[in-house]
Design an enzyme around this catalytic site. Structure first.
Site, PDB file in Angstrom:
ATOM      1  N   LYS A 122      69.090  83.256  56.102  1.00 22.44           N
ATOM      2  CA  LYS A 122      70.535  84.341  54.951  1.00 22.44           C
ATOM      3  C   LYS A 122      71.324  85.361  55.911  1.00 22.44           C
ATOM      4  CE  LYS A 122      71.005  84.515  50.265  1.00 22.44           C
ATOM      5  NZ  LYS A 122      70.742  85.475  49.230  1.00 22.44           N
ATOM      6  N   LYS A 207      71.816  72.316  49.231  1.00 23.83           N
ATOM      7  CA  LYS A 207      71.432  72.777  47.928  1.00 23.83           C
ATOM      8  C   LYS A 207      73.236  72.679  47.031  1.00 23.83           C
ATOM      9  CE  LYS A 207      70.583  77.234  46.909  1.00 23.83           C
ATOM     10  NZ  LYS A 207      69.706  78.406  46.992  1.00 23.83           N
ATOM     11  N   LYS A 210      76.109  78.728  44.986  1.00 21.46           N
ATOM     12  CA  LYS A 210      76.973  80.241  44.403  1.00 21.46           C
ATOM     13  C   LYS A 210      77.936  80.339  45.893  1.00 21.46           C
ATOM     14  CE  LYS A 210      74.322  82.849  41.426  1.00 21.46           C
ATOM     15  NZ  LYS A 210      73.920  83.655  41.077  1.00 21.46           N
TER      16      LYS A 210
HETATM   17  P1  AMP Z   1      70.762  81.722  42.893  1.00 22.12           P
HETATM   18  O1  AMP Z   1      72.252  81.101  42.573  1.00 22.12           O
HETATM   19  O2  AMP Z   1      70.066  81.512  43.994  1.00 22.12           O
HETATM   20  O3  AMP Z   1      71.220  83.217  41.983  1.00 22.12           O
HETATM   21  O4  AMP Z   1      69.694  81.274  42.065  1.00 22.12           O
HETATM   22  C1  AMP Z   1      69.378  81.689  40.843  1.00 22.12           C
HETATM   23  C2  AMP Z   1      68.312  80.639  39.934  1.00 22.12           C
HETATM   24  O5  AMP Z   1      68.793  79.457  40.047  1.00 22.12           O
HETATM   25  C3  AMP Z   1      67.038  80.786  40.488  1.00 22.12           C
HETATM   26  O6  AMP Z   1      66.274  80.737  39.587  1.00 22.12           O
HETATM   27  C4  AMP Z   1      67.683  79.412  41.644  1.00 22.12           C
HETATM   28  O7  AMP Z   1      65.779  78.937  42.204  1.00 22.12           O
HETATM   29  C5  AMP Z   1      68.464  78.824  40.584  1.00 22.12           C
HETATM   30  N1  AMP Z   1      68.687  77.596  41.669  1.00 22.12           N
HETATM   31  C6  AMP Z   1      69.997  78.125  42.528  1.00 22.12           C
HETATM   32  N2  AMP Z   1      70.658  76.907  42.657  1.00 22.12           N
HETATM   33  C7  AMP Z   1      69.611  76.004  42.144  1.00 22.12           C
HETATM   34  C8  AMP Z   1      70.034  74.474  42.642  1.00 22.12           C
HETATM   35  N3  AMP Z   1      70.866  73.668  43.659  1.00 22.12           N
HETATM   36  N4  AMP Z   1      68.488  73.563  42.039  1.00 22.12           N
HETATM   37  C9  AMP Z   1      68.059  74.102  41.345  1.00 22.12           C
HETATM   38  N5  AMP Z   1      68.024  75.303  40.769  1.00 22.12           N
HETATM   39  C10 AMP Z   1      68.766  76.154  41.779  1.00 22.12           C
END
Ligand code: AMP
Ligand code: TRP
Length: 345
Positions: A122, A207, A210
């Site tokens: 990041k 991956k 968002k």
């Molecule tokens: P974030 O979007 O980074 O705030 O992630 C929120 C939750 O979603 C966390 O538990 C991440 O590990 C999970 N997560 C985010 N992106 C993915 C993805 N591409 N595949 C699986 N889990 C995800």
């Protein structure tokens, strides 16, 4: 830390959170939210928060933050998190998180944080310009968990390293301030097999996220049927038909991802999916996948839309959730304050 930790005698508790930045997508659901919903059926008390304080670690728009908190809250509710069973709240509405985070910043070591790969990703090349908050982000996350003495944390694969840090922090706190008693339990990650790592529709090696500037890279939980079908049709693939076995997916990240998404959506294994669709081209497989995704997301998206039109209902959920969370955090924080030696009349 070579001593074996003393066993923890307290009750099981679940905590997790997501950042209120951007829209939640299928990766968030299949990687984490799905598990949040399932865990509500167990014995353990569940705490699910919108981590708005984590969202401040990178440049953000203050005027949009509260609305974004309502947005992730609506997504939790639409996905099936039940406010009658789980405490749903904004992290910033429970000041104990911030207070414990300071204490834990004095427990965590600089070297532990320097190893965190998410900070390196990041912060990018110009790490000197990153906020101090971005660097200490994992300590705040440890505080989120430990302030409830949570024992299980349902997250996607990418959060594993942060969970290990939270365990190290808990162990070090117990050793330095509690004479080795397990005051703060070591939280276990709860990571699903299928769905733990959903990849971008545009690139099977990065991956689904968002923060990807291309909306076509992800399927959002609020996308309508046409949008989902179009995104899947445009998804990157290779020219080969689907293999008959999982081994055949090895050097084919995009094919592996689409098969994995279909498997996670339909509750099957990738091997099972390939036993049925192996030998078929993407021209045939993509419409089947699109149907499954639409069927799955349509009710979530509809409920999300309904909730977003009723911010007062969301605020009621967040208010009640914050009351429950504050009440649960207070005794833990009081215990920690005494252990670190704070003044008390
Ligand atoms: P974030 O979007 O980074 O705030 O992630 C929120 C939750 O979603 C966390 O538990 C991440 O590990 C999970 N997560 C985010 N992106 C993915 C993805 N591409 N595949 C699986 N889990 C995800
Ligand atoms: N770091 C997590 C992510 O980016 C979000 C998060 C903050 C979290 N605090 C947490 C997840 C506590 C689980 C538990 O996804």
């Amino acid at each position: 830390m070579t001593d074996a930790p003393a066993p923890y005698e307290g009750p099981r508790r679940i905590l997790s959170g997501m950042q209120p930045t951007g829209q939640l997508h299928l990766g968030n659901y299949l990687g984490a939210l799905k598990n949040w919903v399932a865990l509500q059926d167990g014995e353990a008390e569940c705490f699910y928060c919108a981590v708005d304080m984590h969202a401040m670690t990178v440049p953000y728009e203050p005027a949009a933050l509260a609305k974004a908190v309502r947005g992730v809250t609506a997504a939790y509710l639409a996905a099936g998190v039940d406010p009658a069973r789980s405490a749903i709240f904004a992290q910033s509405a429970v000041p104990a998180h911030a207070e414990l985070a300071w204490i834990l910043q004095c427990v965590a070591r600089l070297g532990w944080l320097e190893r965190m790969t998410q900070f390196k990703d990041k912060a990018g090349k110009d790490a000197e310009r990153a906020s101090v908050g971005l660097f200490t982000y994992p300590v705040l996350m440890a505080a989120d968990i430990l302030v409830y003495k949570a024992t299980e944390v349902p997250v996607g694969e990418d959060q594993k390293q942060h969970l290990e840090l939270a365990r190290d922090v808990a162990a070090r706190f117990n050793r330095d301030f509690a004479g080795g008693r397990t005051v703060l339990p070591m939280p276990d990650p709860v990571i699903l097999g299928t769905g733990a790592r959903i990849m971008s529709l545009k690139d099977g090696t990065s991956k689904m996220s968002k923060s990807d500037p291309s909306d076509n890279s992800r399927i959002n939980l609020h996308d309508d049927a046409d949008t989902i079908a179009r995104k899947i049709k445009k998804a990157k693939t290779d020219p080969e038909p689907l293999p008959e076995t999982v081994e055949g997916l090895e050097a084919r990240p995009e094919a592996r991802n689409l098969v994995g998404i279909f498997a996670a959506l339909t509750g099957r294994t990738s091997a099972d999916v390939l036993a049925e669709y192996g030998g078929q081209g993407f021209g045939a497989f993509k419409p089947v996948l699109a149907d499954a995704a639409v069927q799955f997301i349509a009710p979530i998206s509809e409920e999300f839309g309904r909730l977003m039109a009723d911010p007062a209902e969301i605020d009621r959920v967040l208010t009640k959730g914050a009351e429950r969370a504050n009440a649960a955090a207070a005794p833990v924080l009081a215990e920690v304050r005494d252990l670190v030696g704070y003044w008390r009349a």
